[in-house]
Design a protein around this motif. Structure first.
Motif, PDB file in Angstrom:
ATOM      1  N   ARG A 166       0.776  19.675  -2.443  1.00  5.71           N
ATOM      2  CA  ARG A 166       0.102  19.199  -1.231  1.00  5.71           C
ATOM      3  C   ARG A 166      -1.052  18.258  -1.576  1.00  5.71           C
ATOM      4  O   ARG A 166      -1.226  17.208  -0.956  1.00  5.71           O
ATOM      5  N   MET A 167      -1.847  18.626  -2.575  1.00  8.06           N
ATOM      6  CA  MET A 167      -2.975  17.787  -2.952  1.00  8.06           C
ATOM      7  C   MET A 167      -2.500  16.488  -3.606  1.00  8.06           C
ATOM      8  O   MET A 167      -3.062  15.412  -3.356  1.00  8.06           O
ATOM      9  N   MET A 168      -1.467  16.559  -4.430  1.00  9.56           N
ATOM     10  CA  MET A 168      -0.941  15.355  -5.062  1.00  9.56           C
ATOM     11  C   MET A 168      -0.368  14.405  -4.014  1.00  9.56           C
ATOM     12  O   MET A 168      -0.544  13.186  -4.096  1.00  9.56           O
ATOM     13  N   ARG A 169       0.319  14.968  -3.036  1.00  7.49           N
ATOM     14  CA  ARG A 169       0.873  14.139  -1.962  1.00  7.49           C
ATOM     15  C   ARG A 169      -0.249  13.438  -1.199  1.00  7.49           C
ATOM     16  O   ARG A 169      -0.168  12.246  -0.897  1.00  7.49           O
ATOM     17  N   MET A 170      -1.331  14.162  -0.908  1.00  5.19           N
ATOM     18  CA  MET A 170      -2.451  13.562  -0.201  1.00  5.19           C
ATOM     19  C   MET A 170      -3.104  12.458  -1.036  1.00  5.19           C
ATOM     20  O   MET A 170      -3.447  11.389  -0.534  1.00  5.19           O
ATOM     21  N   LEU A 171      -3.252  12.709  -2.343  1.00  4.75           N
ATOM     22  CA  LEU A 171      -3.841  11.699  -3.227  1.00  4.75           C
ATOM     23  C   LEU A 171      -2.977  10.437  -3.272  1.00  4.75           C
ATOM     24  O   LEU A 171      -3.491   9.319  -3.235  1.00  4.75           O
ATOM     25  N   ASN A 172      -1.668  10.619  -3.353  1.00  5.56           N
ATOM     26  CA  ASN A 172      -0.767   9.471  -3.374  1.00  5.56           C
ATOM     27  C   ASN A 172      -0.886   8.650  -2.098  1.00  5.56           C
ATOM     28  O   ASN A 172      -0.931   7.411  -2.134  1.00  5.56           O
ATOM     29  N   ASN A 173      -0.930   9.344  -0.954  1.00  6.77           N
ATOM     30  CA  ASN A 173      -1.061   8.640   0.320  1.00  6.77           C
ATOM     31  C   ASN A 173      -2.412   7.934   0.422  1.00  6.77           C
ATOM     32  O   ASN A 173      -2.513   6.829   0.971  1.00  6.77           O
ATOM     33  N   SER A 174      -3.441   8.559  -0.119  1.00  8.60           N
ATOM     34  CA  SER A 174      -4.768   7.941  -0.091  1.00  8.60           C
ATOM     35  C   SER A 174      -4.795   6.661  -0.913  1.00  8.60           C
ATOM     36  O   SER A 174      -5.443   5.676  -0.541  1.00  8.60           O
ATOM     37  N   VAL A 175      -4.087   6.672  -2.036  1.00  7.83           N
ATOM     38  CA  VAL A 175      -4.023   5.471  -2.878  1.00  7.83           C
ATOM     39  C   VAL A 175      -3.348   4.328  -2.123  1.00  7.83           C
ATOM     40  O   VAL A 175      -3.789   3.172  -2.186  1.00  7.83           O
ATOM     41  N   ILE A 176      -2.288   4.652  -1.381  1.00  4.57           N
ATOM     42  CA  ILE A 176      -1.597   3.620  -0.600  1.00  4.57           C
ATOM     43  C   ILE A 176      -2.563   2.966   0.379  1.00  4.57           C
ATOM     44  O   ILE A 176      -2.633   1.740   0.502  1.00  4.57           O
ATOM     45  N   PHE A 177      -3.343   3.789   1.089  1.00  2.26           N
ATOM     46  CA  PHE A 177      -4.303   3.230   2.039  1.00  2.26           C
ATOM     47  C   PHE A 177      -5.395   2.454   1.325  1.00  2.26           C
ATOM     48  O   PHE A 177      -5.900   1.459   1.842  1.00  2.26           O
ATOM     49  N   GLY A 178      -5.775   2.902   0.141  1.00  3.00           N
ATOM     50  CA  GLY A 178      -6.802   2.196  -0.615  1.00  3.00           C
ATOM     51  C   GLY A 178      -6.402   0.775  -0.938  1.00  3.00           C
ATOM     52  O   GLY A 178      -7.235  -0.144  -0.896  1.00  3.00           O
ATOM     53  N   PHE A 179      -5.135   0.566  -1.228  1.00  2.00           N
ATOM     54  CA  PHE A 179      -4.683  -0.773  -1.573  1.00  2.00           C
ATOM     55  C   PHE A 179      -4.577  -1.693  -0.357  1.00  2.00           C
ATOM     56  O   PHE A 179      -4.458  -2.914  -0.509  1.00  2.00           O
ATOM     57  N   VAL A 180      -4.634  -1.133   0.847  1.00  2.00           N
ATOM     58  CA  VAL A 180      -4.719  -1.986   2.034  1.00  2.00           C
ATOM     59  C   VAL A 180      -5.993  -2.822   1.966  1.00  2.00           C
ATOM     60  O   VAL A 180      -5.989  -4.029   2.250  1.00  2.00           O
ATOM     61  N   GLU A 181      -7.087  -2.203   1.556  1.00  2.00           N
ATOM     62  CA  GLU A 181      -8.349  -2.931   1.420  1.00  2.00           C
ATOM     63  C   GLU A 181      -8.300  -3.905   0.238  1.00  2.00           C
ATOM     64  O   GLU A 181      -8.885  -4.995   0.291  1.00  2.00           O
TER      65      GLU A 181
END
Length: 211
Positions: A166-181
């Motif tokens: 669950r935490m790894m999945r959240m981290l992966n999704n957070s990285v995706i959003f980070g690259f939007v910026e």
């Protein structure tokens, strides 16, 4: 002399609907969702407006279906594809370097399209309850696929510790959003920088279990 029948075979309803949906998805990818018109999709797909309205009640119905398809293609299908790749690899092949190489390169065209697709869908969701409900259901499936992939990687690397799926999945999704910026700046983090970070991260995360 008997003439040969050169007419094309009739397409099924499912095939016609798929052609229209592909055209709508392509339109959104290129021009965004706000500019989508049924007349334009009829022209690009070669399917009449009358027939399009038979499969999609109105413009909103077509737009909703296209945005859900866009979400599935970029957010759900790649995870399932990656899970199959991981399943086919031998256990001894799994190293931090391999995991970093399997990760999506953030500056690839597909990664950028994926981020753009996600923003398109999320931006349209608040004003479209049907879309919001369908994306919520799709994201639940995506989360399950994602966590299943992470759990499979854990099984492929016995004797090591990896934080919860669950935490790894959240981290992966957070990285995706980070690259939007990162897409908005002149000097974004490069694929090489990201790979080096992942190798370091996995080396520190995948530590031997201690009894």
């Amino acid at each position: 002399m008997q003439q040969s029948n050169s007419r094309r075979p009739r397409r099924s309803a499912a095939e016609t609907r798929s052609i229209v949906l592909d055209a709508a998805v392509s339109w959104i990818e290129e021009s965004g969702s706000s500019s989508l018109k049924v007349s334009d999709i009829a022209r690009s797909s070669g399917v009449s407006e009358v027939l399009i309205y038979r499969y999609f009640s109105d413009r909103q119905g077509l737009l909703t279906a296209a945005l859900v398809e866009l979400w599935e293609r970029y957010m759900v299908h790649p995870i399932a594809d990656m899970r199959q790749i991981v399943a086919d690899l031998p256990n001894e092949a799994f190293t931090p370097e391999l995991l970093a190489n399997l990760a999506v390169q953030p500056n690839s065209e597909r990664a950028k399209k994926s981020r753009w697709a996600r923003l398109q869908v999320l931006a349209a969701s608040p004003e479209n309850p049907e879309l919001s409900a369908m994306i919520r259901a799709s994201q639940s499936r995506s989360n399950d696929e994602h966590e299943s992939l992470i759990e499979l990687i854990r099984l492929k690397m016995p004797g090591t510790h990896l934080t919860s799926p669950r935490m790894m999945r959240m981290l992966n999704n957070s990285v995706i959003f980070g690259f939007v910026e990162e897409d908005l700046v002149d000097d974004p983090i490069s694929n090489e920088e990201f790979r080096d970070f992942l190798i370091m991260f996995y080396h520190r995360t995948l530590e031997p279990l201690v009894d």
